[in-house]
Write a protein that holds these residues in place. Structure first.
Motif, PDB file in Angstrom:
ATOM      1  N   HIS A  59       0.808  -1.231   0.000  1.00 16.48           N
ATOM      2  CA  HIS A  59       0.000   0.000   0.000  1.00 16.48           C
ATOM      3  C   HIS A  59       0.832   1.268   0.000  1.00 16.48           C
ATOM      4  N   TYR A  68       2.067   3.116   2.363  1.00 15.62           N
ATOM      5  CA  TYR A  68       1.856   4.150   3.386  1.00 15.62           C
ATOM      6  C   TYR A  68       3.025   4.203   4.373  1.00 15.62           C
ATOM      7  N   HIS A  93       3.348  10.180   9.463  1.00 10.92           N
ATOM      8  CA  HIS A  93       4.378   9.227   9.877  1.00 10.92           C
ATOM      9  C   HIS A  93       5.224   8.850   8.676  1.00 10.92           C
ATOM     10  N   PHE A 122       1.631   5.784  13.999  1.00 10.30           N
ATOM     11  CA  PHE A 122       0.243   5.777  13.525  1.00 10.30           C
ATOM     12  C   PHE A 122      -0.435   4.670  14.317  1.00 10.30           C
ATOM     13  N   VAL A 137       1.170   1.145  15.352  1.00 10.73           N
ATOM     14  CA  VAL A 137       1.861   0.406  14.296  1.00 10.73           C
ATOM     15  C   VAL A 137       3.344   0.793  14.315  1.00 10.73           C
ATOM     16  N   MET A 152       5.363   2.473  11.527  1.00 15.56           N
ATOM     17  CA  MET A 152       4.963   3.804  11.047  1.00 15.56           C
ATOM     18  C   MET A 152       5.211   4.851  12.126  1.00 15.56           C
ATOM     19  N   ARG A 207      -3.517  14.704  -1.515  1.00  9.20           N
ATOM     20  CA  ARG A 207      -4.421  14.129  -0.519  1.00  9.20           C
ATOM     21  C   ARG A 207      -3.548  13.891   0.703  1.00  9.20           C
ATOM     22  N   ASP A 234      -2.740  12.260   4.192  1.00  7.63           N
ATOM     23  CA  ASP A 234      -3.074  11.083   4.998  1.00  7.63           C
ATOM     24  C   ASP A 234      -3.129  11.439   6.491  1.00  7.63           C
ATOM     25  N   VAL A 235      -4.064  10.830   7.208  1.00  4.71           N
ATOM     26  CA  VAL A 235      -4.230  11.057   8.662  1.00  4.71           C
ATOM     27  C   VAL A 235      -4.101  12.556   8.985  1.00  4.71           C
ATOM     28  N   GLU A 294      -7.529  13.936   4.710  1.00  4.91           N
ATOM     29  CA  GLU A 294      -8.252  12.724   5.093  1.00  4.91           C
ATOM     30  C   GLU A 294      -8.700  12.867   6.542  1.00  4.91           C
ATOM     31  N   TRP A 315     -12.165  11.867   9.008  1.00  5.65           N
ATOM     32  CA  TRP A 315     -13.436  11.133   9.004  1.00  5.65           C
ATOM     33  C   TRP A 315     -14.486  11.820   9.884  1.00  5.65           C
ATOM     34  N   HIS A 316     -14.072  12.852  10.603  1.00  2.65           N
ATOM     35  CA  HIS A 316     -14.959  13.482  11.597  1.00  2.65           C
ATOM     36  C   HIS A 316     -15.212  14.947  11.232  1.00  2.65           C
ATOM     37  N   HIS A 338     -10.040   2.377  -0.409  1.00  5.00           N
ATOM     38  CA  HIS A 338      -9.134   1.280  -0.058  1.00  5.00           C
ATOM     39  C   HIS A 338      -9.176   0.960   1.436  1.00  5.00           C
ATOM     40  N   ASP A 339      -9.899   1.764   2.214  1.00  7.73           N
ATOM     41  CA  ASP A 339     -10.007   1.539   3.667  1.00  7.73           C
ATOM     42  C   ASP A 339     -11.357   0.954   4.060  1.00  7.73           C
ATOM     43  N   ASP A 392     -10.312  -3.852   4.122  1.00  7.45           N
ATOM     44  CA  ASP A 392      -8.881  -3.964   3.861  1.00  7.45           C
ATOM     45  C   ASP A 392      -8.372  -5.255   4.514  1.00  7.45           C
ATOM     46  N   ARG A 399      -8.978  -4.577  -2.033  1.00  3.80           N
ATOM     47  CA  ARG A 399      -7.870  -4.105  -2.873  1.00  3.80           C
ATOM     48  C   ARG A 399      -7.503  -5.119  -3.954  1.00  3.80           C
TER      49      ARG A 399
HETATM   50  C1  ARE Z   1      -2.820  -2.870   8.112  1.00  8.08           C
HETATM   51  C2  ARE Z   1      -3.666  -4.048   7.655  1.00  8.08           C
HETATM   52  C3  ARE Z   1      -5.008  -4.052   8.335  1.00  8.08           C
HETATM   53  C4  ARE Z   1      -4.831  -4.066   9.833  1.00  8.08           C
HETATM   54  C5  ARE Z   1      -3.935  -2.882  10.229  1.00  8.08           C
HETATM   55  C6  ARE Z   1      -3.643  -2.881  11.732  1.00  8.08           C
HETATM   56  O1  ARE Z   1      -3.834  -3.955   6.231  1.00  8.08           O
HETATM   57  O2  ARE Z   1      -5.758  -5.172   7.917  1.00  8.08           O
HETATM   58  O3  ARE Z   1      -6.096  -3.904  10.462  1.00  8.08           O
HETATM   59  O4  ARE Z   1      -2.704  -2.949   9.495  1.00  8.08           O
HETATM   60  O5  ARE Z   1      -2.378  -3.240  12.026  1.00  8.08           O
HETATM   61  C7  ARE Z   1      -2.189   1.855   5.907  1.00  8.08           C
HETATM   62  C8  ARE Z   1      -2.616   0.680   5.051  1.00  8.08           C
HETATM   63  C9  ARE Z   1      -3.400  -0.328   5.866  1.00  8.08           C
HETATM   64  C10 ARE Z   1      -2.603  -0.732   7.076  1.00  8.08           C
HETATM   65  C11 ARE Z   1      -2.260   0.500   7.897  1.00  8.08           C
HETATM   66  C12 ARE Z   1      -1.395   0.190   9.089  1.00  8.08           C
HETATM   67  O6  ARE Z   1      -3.391   1.153   3.967  1.00  8.08           O
HETATM   68  O7  ARE Z   1      -3.650  -1.469   5.067  1.00  8.08           O
HETATM   69  O8  ARE Z   1      -3.416  -1.632   7.833  1.00  8.08           O
HETATM   70  O9  ARE Z   1      -1.519   1.416   7.053  1.00  8.08           O
HETATM   71  O10 ARE Z   1      -0.218  -0.392   8.682  1.00  8.08           O
HETATM   72  C13 ARE Z   1      -8.279   5.870  10.870  1.00  8.08           C
HETATM   73  C14 ARE Z   1      -7.410   7.061  10.539  1.00  8.08           C
HETATM   74  C15 ARE Z   1      -7.229   7.193   9.050  1.00  8.08           C
HETATM   75  C16 ARE Z   1      -6.701   5.907   8.437  1.00  8.08           C
HETATM   76  C17 ARE Z   1      -7.658   4.798   8.805  1.00  8.08           C
HETATM   77  C18 ARE Z   1      -7.154   3.458   8.284  1.00  8.08           C
HETATM   78  O11 ARE Z   1      -7.977   8.240  11.094  1.00  8.08           O
HETATM   79  O12 ARE Z   1      -6.287   8.228   8.807  1.00  8.08           O
HETATM   80  O13 ARE Z   1      -7.788   4.710  10.231  1.00  8.08           O
HETATM   81  N1  ARE Z   1      -6.516   5.997   6.978  1.00  8.08           N
HETATM   82  C19 ARE Z   1      -5.207   6.264   6.345  1.00  8.08           C
HETATM   83  C20 ARE Z   1      -5.091   5.556   4.986  1.00  8.08           C
HETATM   84  C21 ARE Z   1      -4.855   4.086   5.226  1.00  8.08           C
HETATM   85  C22 ARE Z   1      -3.475   3.930   5.823  1.00  8.08           C
HETATM   86  C23 ARE Z   1      -3.218   4.870   6.917  1.00  8.08           C
HETATM   87  C24 ARE Z   1      -4.050   5.925   7.177  1.00  8.08           C
HETATM   88  C25 ARE Z   1      -1.914   4.797   7.579  1.00  8.08           C
HETATM   89  O14 ARE Z   1      -6.165   5.848   4.183  1.00  8.08           O
HETATM   90  O15 ARE Z   1      -4.947   3.309   4.071  1.00  8.08           O
HETATM   91  O16 ARE Z   1      -3.349   2.560   6.307  1.00  8.08           O
HETATM   92  O17 ARE Z   1      -1.001   5.442   6.708  1.00  8.08           O
HETATM   93  C26 ARE Z   1     -13.310   5.430  12.023  1.00  8.08           C
HETATM   94  C27 ARE Z   1     -12.469   6.433  12.709  1.00  8.08           C
HETATM   95  C28 ARE Z   1     -11.359   6.902  11.788  1.00  8.08           C
HETATM   96  C29 ARE Z   1     -10.626   5.682  11.284  1.00  8.08           C
HETATM   97  C30 ARE Z   1     -11.624   4.809  10.543  1.00  8.08           C
HETATM   98  C31 ARE Z   1     -10.993   3.569   9.926  1.00  8.08           C
HETATM   99  O18 ARE Z   1     -14.559   5.695  11.749  1.00  8.08           O
HETATM  100  O19 ARE Z   1     -13.213   7.501  13.105  1.00  8.08           O
HETATM  101  O20 ARE Z   1     -10.470   7.782  12.440  1.00  8.08           O
HETATM  102  O21 ARE Z   1      -9.580   6.123  10.413  1.00  8.08           O
HETATM  103  O22 ARE Z   1     -12.643   4.401  11.413  1.00  8.08           O
HETATM  104  O23 ARE Z   1     -10.484   2.751  10.884  1.00  8.08           O
END
Ligand code: ARE
Length: 581
Positions: free
Chosen positions: A204, A206, A246, A288, A291, A294, A325, A327-328, A356, A358-359, A422-423, A467, A471
């Motif tokens: 991915h 990230y 991160h 993050f 993790v 990260m 875009r 991230d976080v 990005e 969500w709130h 993708h999430d 996820d 994907r």
């Molecule tokens: C990986 C595995 C997952 C596993 C996870 C935990 O794939 O299956 O559950 O690890 O260890 C990136 C990758 C992911 C990866 C992750 C960690 O794309 O595949 O997961 O890194 O290594 C919150 C954040 C928001 C975040 C989402 C995922 O606020 O910023 O969580 N999204 C971004 C990207 C992701 C990316 C990361 C951040 C990290 O878009 O793709 O993940 O760089 C709610 C809450 C939100 C929360 C949301 C989703 O409603 O209010 O705050 O978002 O749920 O959980």
């Protein structure tokens, strides 16, 4: 009158500029309590015979969120200064609401009133205008197309030969996207949002290793330049993903800290709690979530700031990208984003900045940080109603109204709407593989206020859970495509491109259903016409009465019949109807 429910503040979603002399004002009151509201307003310095000179005009009741009514008007400030208050009437009472509280009669001193000191043109919320006409298409580059097998990473699996997993690779790359640009043009999308493309170890990306390098599995600088040039020549904008909250574990500064501990020159690039630095389930540094691969960047550190701001401009200057875009985005400090905005807008004034979050995102949308945020509350509401049946259409209209009225209209016009990414699980999977319901979902996505984004493959009916299930490799075998869904999306995009009211022009008001799960929708209107979008979420045929004495024109519908002014919509049907021709 329920005074505790009455609220206004001269900022944000309650008071904002439409232009350098027009302020849109909103007031919130208890639902079904106040029967009329007038705005009292004037320039604070215009007095006659010891009395402040003001005007009065009625406000419109524009919506409700189930608990509150929302009133709105546009105040013209000839002198660019404004003081104002509200005269409210209920069945039993009349009151004047000002900054200093409630009064029985109209205070004659402007000092009592809400103060909007001066309408500065440069305080108008301004996002790039081109975004209003954009339909985004999100691509997860590892899974879209493998155009150059010679750069496949180690252990690349045959395209689509197994389900997507946390650690598998299929060799998607830039050439694979370039080769399939006709598909994008065919659907009608005109913006690509790529999830990260910089060097990283995961599929991915990230977990960035080098923010100045493209990941070799996607190609080289020339491949990206070629892709962007081809996109631009087709009128397609390109947005990249900036992961600044991160870095990845193998980012050289973090490796240096791991190796040299406290004596590393990079120790303040992160948030390390103690030495030696230890990863694992609960790392002794900020990350993050938890993790450990990260580590969180210290974006308040001037060196980190300088480095990341350079990243921000490098890809604009060298590759001519059109958007970032972020991230976080809500876990990065806001002073950093303010500098980021200044820096990247200097490099390219109409570059688009999408956070990005969500709130509730008001703090980031005051004009000094982002142009838009990813509207996940939109997705949640649409899915709760149509896919999960956890709310009824009355609650849907109320929830959507609440989201809508929590931002200035000028901000919401640019909101980035999505129904999957993708999430999240894929939309067709969320809809239990029901094509009609998925069509209803896309009807809303592509006609609502804001900018829609389609997650790659959703248009041809790819399926998959959370996820990593969402994907999978794009399926290029047309025999497997859900053509009904694809045609629907194409039709809606074409309609949206032709009819600006279906995109982001005009205003929106919600059609609240009369029954709990009755027909719902929204009206988009400007000075000359109205377009009404109606959907039936229930399992029975439903009726809706259009305004009388109008000439109607059905732009697009399914399961819809109009007789006189009565609309019937069958279960899972929808209609897009134009009137006031
Ligand atoms: C990986 C595995 C997952 C596993 C996870 C935990 O794939 O299956 O559950 O690890 O260890 C990136 C990758 C992911 C990866 C992750 C960690 O794309 O595949 O997961 O890194 O290594 C919150 C954040 C928001 C975040 C989402 C995922 O606020 O910023 O969580 N999204 C971004 C990207 C992701 C990316 C990361 C951040 C990290 O878009 O793709 O993940 O760089 C709610 C809450 C939100 C929360 C949301 C989703 O409603 O209010 O705050 O978002 O749920 O959980």
């Amino acid at each position: 009158m329920e005074k505790t429910a009455i609220f206004h503040r001269p900022t944000d979603n309650f008071a904002y500029l439409l232009d350098d002399r027009t302020l849109q004002l909103r007031l919130k009151t208890k639902k079904n309590d106040v029967t009329s509201v007038s705005l009292i307003f004037g320039d604070p310095y215009i007095w006659r015979n010891g009395e402040w000179q003001f005007s009065k005009m009625p406000m419109n009741l524009v919506g409700n969120d189930g608990l509150h009514d929302y009133w709105e008007t546009e105040a013209f400030a000839a002198t660019k200064r404004l003081r104002y208050g509200f005269q409210l009437t209920s069945l039993t009472e009349e009151t004047i609401y000002t900054e200093k509280g409630f009064f029985d009669s109209i205070p004659t001193d402007s000092d009592y009133y809400f103060c909007f000191p001066y309408l500065h043109e440069n305080e108008l919320f301004q996002a790039p205008q081109w975004v209003k006409g954009t339909v985004w298409y999100q691509i997860f580059p590892e899974r879209f197309g493998n155009g150059n097998p010679s750069i496949n990473p180690k252990n690349t699996k045959a395209w689509g030969s197994e389900p997507p997993a946390v650690n598998n690779f299929f060799g998607g790359d830039f050439d694979g996207v370039t080769a399939h640009l006709d598909h994008l043009t065919d659907i009608g999308v005109n913006g690509i949002y790529f999830t990260p493309v910089f060097e990283a170890s995961s599929n991915h990306k990230y977990d960035t290793i080098d923010y100045m390098e493209i990941d070799p599995q996607f190609g080289d600088a020339d491949a990206l330049k070629e892709l962007i040039t081809q996109c631009h020549s087709r009128g397609i904008k390109v947005m990249l993903d900036a992961v600044f909250n991160h870095s990845g574990y193998y980012f050289p500064p973090f490796q240096d800290v791991l190796k040299n501990g406290e004596s590393s020159p990079y120790k303040d690039w992160f948030h390390i709690h103690s030495f030696p630095v230890l990863g694992g389930e609960k790392p002794n540094y900020e990350a993050f979530g938890f993790v450990d691969s990260m580590p969180k960047l210290n974006t308040a550190n001037p060196e980190v700031k300088k480095y990341l701001l350079e990243v921000g401009t490098y890809w604009i200057n060298e590759f001519d990208i059109d958007g970032w875009r972020l991230d976080v985005a809500n876990e990065v400090d806001q002073p950093f984003w303010r500098e980021f905005r200044k820096t990247v807008k200097e490099a390219k004034p109409d570059v688009y900045i999408l956070g990005e979050i969500w709130h509730d995102s008001m703090p980031w949308l005051r004009g000094d940080q982002f142009d838009a945020v990813m509207n996940y509350p939109f997705k949640t509401n649409v899915l709760n109603l149509l896919a999960k049946n956890s709310i009824n259409s009355k609650q849907f209209a109320e929830n959507m109204s609440k989201v809508y009225y929590s931002y200035p209209k000028t901000v919401f016009d640019f909101t980035f709407n999505l129904v999957g990414s993708h999430d999240t699980a894929r939309i067709l999977t969320e809809c239990n593989d029901n094509i009609n319901i998925t069509k209803q979902v896309f009807t809303i996505l592509l006609t609502f206020m804001g900018t829609p984004c389609i997650y790659y493959g959703d248009e041809i009916g790819l399926t998959g859970g959370q996820d990593p299930g969402c994907r999978e490799c794009m399926d290029w075998d047309e025999n497997n495509h859900q053509l009904e869904l694809k045609n629907h999306i194409q039709t809606l995009i074409a309609l949206r491109t032709k009819e600006k009211l279906l995109a982001n022009e005009g205003s929106i008001t919600f059609v609240h259903p009369t029954e709990a799960n009755g027909i719902f929708g929204y009206k988009k209107h400007n000075a000359t016409k109205t377009i009404i979008v109606l959907l039936n979420p229930s399992s029975d045929e439903q009726q809706y009465a259009l305004d009388r004495d109008q000439k109607y024109n059905i732009l697009y519908s399914s399961g819809l019949l109009i007789e006189g002014s009565n609309v019937s919509i069958s279960t899972e049907g929808f209609g897009i109807i134009e009137y006031n021709l």
